[in-house]
Design a protein around this motif. Structure first.
Motif, short mmCIF file in Angstrom:
data_model
loop_
_atom_site.label_atom_id
_atom_site.label_comp_id
_atom_site.label_asym_id
_atom_site.label_seq_id
_atom_site.Cartn_x
_atom_site.Cartn_y
_atom_site.Cartn_z
N GLY A 120 0.79 -1.22 0.00
CA GLY A 120 0.00 0.00 0.00
C GLY A 120 0.82 1.27 0.00
N ASN A 121 2.10 1.17 -0.36
CA ASN A 121 2.99 2.33 -0.38
C ASN A 121 3.24 2.79 -1.81
N ILE A 122 3.30 4.10 -2.02
CA ILE A 122 3.59 4.65 -3.34
C ILE A 122 5.04 4.39 -3.72
N VAL A 123 5.26 3.90 -4.93
CA VAL A 123 6.60 3.66 -5.46
C VAL A 123 6.99 4.90 -6.25
N LYS A 124 7.70 5.81 -5.62
CA LYS A 124 7.99 7.10 -6.22
C LYS A 124 8.83 7.00 -7.48
N SER A 125 9.73 6.02 -7.53
CA SER A 125 10.61 5.89 -8.68
C SER A 125 9.85 5.52 -9.95
N LYS A 126 8.65 4.93 -9.82
CA LYS A 126 7.86 4.52 -10.98
C LYS A 126 6.68 5.44 -11.24
N SER A 127 6.48 6.43 -10.38
CA SER A 127 5.32 7.31 -10.47
C SER A 127 5.65 8.59 -11.22
N VAL A 128 4.60 9.29 -11.69
CA VAL A 128 4.75 10.52 -12.46
C VAL A 128 3.87 11.59 -11.82
N ASP A 129 4.48 12.71 -11.43
CA ASP A 129 3.74 13.78 -10.77
C ASP A 129 2.77 14.45 -11.73
N VAL A 130 3.24 14.84 -12.91
CA VAL A 130 2.39 15.43 -13.94
C VAL A 130 2.75 14.80 -15.28
N GLY A 131 1.75 14.27 -15.98
CA GLY A 131 1.98 13.68 -17.30
C GLY A 131 1.63 14.65 -18.40
N CYS A 132 0.33 14.70 -18.78
CA CYS A 132 -0.15 15.62 -19.81
C CYS A 132 -0.88 16.78 -19.16
N SER A 133 -0.88 17.95 -19.81
CA SER A 133 -1.61 19.11 -19.31
C SER A 133 -1.91 20.04 -20.47
N HIS A 134 -3.21 20.39 -20.62
CA HIS A 134 -4.38 19.82 -19.98
C HIS A 134 -4.61 18.41 -20.51
N ALA A 135 -5.33 17.60 -19.74
CA ALA A 135 -5.49 16.20 -20.12
C ALA A 135 -6.92 15.75 -19.91
N TRP A 136 -7.36 14.85 -20.78
CA TRP A 136 -8.62 14.14 -20.56
C TRP A 136 -8.49 12.76 -21.18
N THR A 137 -9.36 11.86 -20.80
CA THR A 137 -9.32 10.45 -21.21
C THR A 137 -7.91 9.88 -21.08
N SER A 138 -7.36 9.94 -19.89
CA SER A 138 -6.03 9.37 -19.60
C SER A 138 -6.15 7.85 -19.49
N ARG A 139 -5.38 7.11 -20.27
CA ARG A 139 -5.50 5.64 -20.35
C ARG A 139 -4.16 4.98 -20.06
N ILE A 140 -4.22 3.80 -19.44
CA ILE A 140 -2.99 3.09 -19.05
C ILE A 140 -3.18 1.59 -19.17
N ILE A 141 -2.13 0.89 -19.60
CA ILE A 141 -2.09 -0.57 -19.60
C ILE A 141 -0.70 -1.00 -19.15
N TYR A 142 -0.56 -2.29 -18.84
CA TYR A 142 0.76 -2.85 -18.53
C TYR A 142 1.20 -3.74 -19.69
N ASP A 143 2.44 -3.54 -20.13
CA ASP A 143 3.03 -4.36 -21.19
C ASP A 143 3.93 -5.40 -20.55
N PRO A 144 3.51 -6.68 -20.49
CA PRO A 144 4.33 -7.71 -19.84
C PRO A 144 5.61 -8.04 -20.58
N THR A 145 5.64 -7.78 -21.89
CA THR A 145 6.85 -8.04 -22.67
C THR A 145 7.93 -7.01 -22.36
N LYS A 146 7.55 -5.76 -22.37
CA LYS A 146 8.50 -4.67 -22.08
C LYS A 146 8.61 -4.41 -20.57
#
Length: 486
Positions: A304-330
């Motif tokens: 339940g702890n945030i992994v700061k090294s893998k997190s992003v404070d700000v990605g896109c701006s302005h942003a809408w419909t932000s989507r994410i998946i995990y790529d098991p190969t990469k």
């Protein structure tokens, strides 16, 4: 509607975004529990046809029998259902050219055939659902579904009592067990694994005193990942915005959920969950603060702890419909957003253009799925849908599937396919596409549920895909499942 404060170093929230996305949901009335089937040929294009009542009864009975048999090994209640389903199907004709999809990781058995079929389950809830009527990007998301490794599902919904409820669904998409609930005013997503899963929800927060340089941006809410076990009970609660008793919404550096686009999605890498969502960004501007908008990605580990090294404070701006998946190969999380930064579908952190567009108020990002190589994202511009494939940065292929809608959705489906869905009046339309080429396979499906601009189907390991939709009244939810295709 409220406005942002005067920009300092950021970008003002565009007024066209606030005007475009407010729709009224049409509730489709159906009494009792119903099952409807539509089909599309998987091998050659055919004209769309309405399934006759007789064919629907026959196919429904066959599918229910197979799933009830699988459910029989896990719950006494399901055994009764299975017995009823078997009795009902004994006099019906069995479909031909069907194969059974089973894996060691699942307890559900769903039937795959050459023809894509859909099944609608009507579920009565113990309380009313909040947010049926609104589909704007600032409205409450009423419900969501998650695929569990055993083939069952978790259903989450926001109730009118400002609590988010969670309950399991059987292989036949019926409620089982008891519902649990959590304090929350909005639901973003739900995801599941072998030990339970995670909810992404919004809770009430505090703006503090400011002062703002101008305008208003309240409310100042918080977004949380809530880890639940296989009984649906809370294990931990981790805020993924950053408000504290000392850092309120109007404190420089704050990240919070507000009235503007703040919805998000979850992804899982087998150990960590990642949440990617819209967020307010508070920035000091002299003796006051401005509030801007962007998106944020936070990774949370098993504890339940945030992994700061893998997190992003700000990605896109302005942003809408932000989507994410995990790529098991990469072995990495992959994100895309729709943004008015050069008006495009982009990858964040750093910015890379996937598909160029223009700021005319119609740009919408659909969903993101794994391709045979790289990733597919569905998006629309000027009411015309496009499917773009990319690995990193600019798309290397864009397909036009001939669909006119502003809000396309995309989900991985069966072994080598994906499902493109969109709203059509009070119903949902769907096309099966190749995950290798993006080409359309077969005819268009008609699914007897209302689409929602900001919710989508979820993939299941058995090859099916399911979506939680509005029911006949606010005490009902429909589960639309597209059965596996061979």
């Amino acid at each position: 509607m409220q406005k942002t404060s005067t920009p300092g170093g950021g970008r003002r929230v565009p007024s066209w975004r606030l005007a475009v996305l407010s729709l009224s949901a049409v509730v489709l009335a159906i009494a009792g529990t119903t099952v409807a089937l539509q089909s599309a040929n998987a091998e050659q294009p055919t004209a769309a046809a309405t399934t006759t009542e007789t064919a629907a009864k026959s196919t429904t009975s066959t599918s229910t029998t197979a799933e009830a048999a699988a459910e029989k090994t896990t719950t006494t209640a399901a055994t009764t259902t299975a017995a009823k389903a078997t009795t009902s199907s004994s006099a019906e004709t069995t479909e031909t050219n069907e194969t059974t999809v089973t894996t060691a990781a699942t307890t559900c058995t769903r039937t795959a055939s050459k023809t894509a079929k859909t099944r609608i389950s009507n579920i009565k809830l113990p309380n009313k659902v909040k947010g049926y009527g609104g589909e704007g990007d600032t409205e409450v998301l009423p419900m969501a579904i998650a695929s569990a490794p055993n083939g069952r599902s978790w259903l989450a919904w926001v109730s009118t009592n400002d609590r988010v409820y969670l309950q399991q669904l059987s292989c036949a998409d019926k409620l089982i067990g008891k519902a649990t609930s959590f304090a929350g005013i909005d639901l973003q997503d739900v995801s599941a694994d072998a030990k339970g899963g995670v909810l992404l929800i919004t809770k009430k927060g505090s703006c503090g005193t400011g002062p703002l340089c101008g305008g208003a941006s309240s409310p100042c809410n918080t977004i949380h990942m809530i880890r639940f076990n296989t009984s649906g009970k809370q294990v931990w609660d981790q805020q993924v915005t950053n408000l504290t008793s000392a850092r309120k919404g109007y404190t420089s550096g704050a990240r919070f959920a507000w009235w503007y686009q703040h919805h998000g999605r979850l992804a899982y890498d087998g150990t960590n969950y990642a949440a990617y969502f819209g967020t307010a960004i508070t920035v000091k501007n002299g003796n006051c603060v401005d509030v801007h908008e962007g998106d944020r990605m936070q990774v949370v580990n098993n504890a339940g702890n945030i992994v700061k090294s893998k997190s992003v404070d700000v990605g896109c701006s302005h942003a809408w419909t932000s989507r994410i998946i995990y790529d098991p190969t990469k072995k990495k999380f992959v994100m895309v957003c729709a943004t008015d930064n050069d008006c495009r579908i982009a990858q964040p952190n750093p910015y890379r253009t996937v598909a160029a567009s223009k700021c005319d108020g119609t740009l919408f990002g659909g969903d993101l799925v794994l391709a045979g190589t790289g990733y597919w994202t569905a998006w629309s511009q000027g009411n015309a849908v496009k499917i773009s494939r990319f690995t990193t940065g600019a798309a290397n292929k864009t397909v036009k599937p001939g669909v006119a809608t502003q809000h396309p959705h995309l989900v991985r489906y069966s072994k080598s396919k994906m499902l493109l869905t969109w709203g059509s009046g009070t119903k949902t339309k769907a096309k099966v596409l190749s995950r290798s080429t993006g080409a359309t396979i077969g005819s268009t499906l008609t699914i007897n549920v209302k689409d929602h601009d900001y919710m989508s189907f979820k993939e299941f390991k058995d090859g099916s895909a399911a979506y939680a939709a509005a029911g006949a009244t606010t005490n009902y939810i429909k589960i639309a499942r597209v059965m596996p295709i061979s």
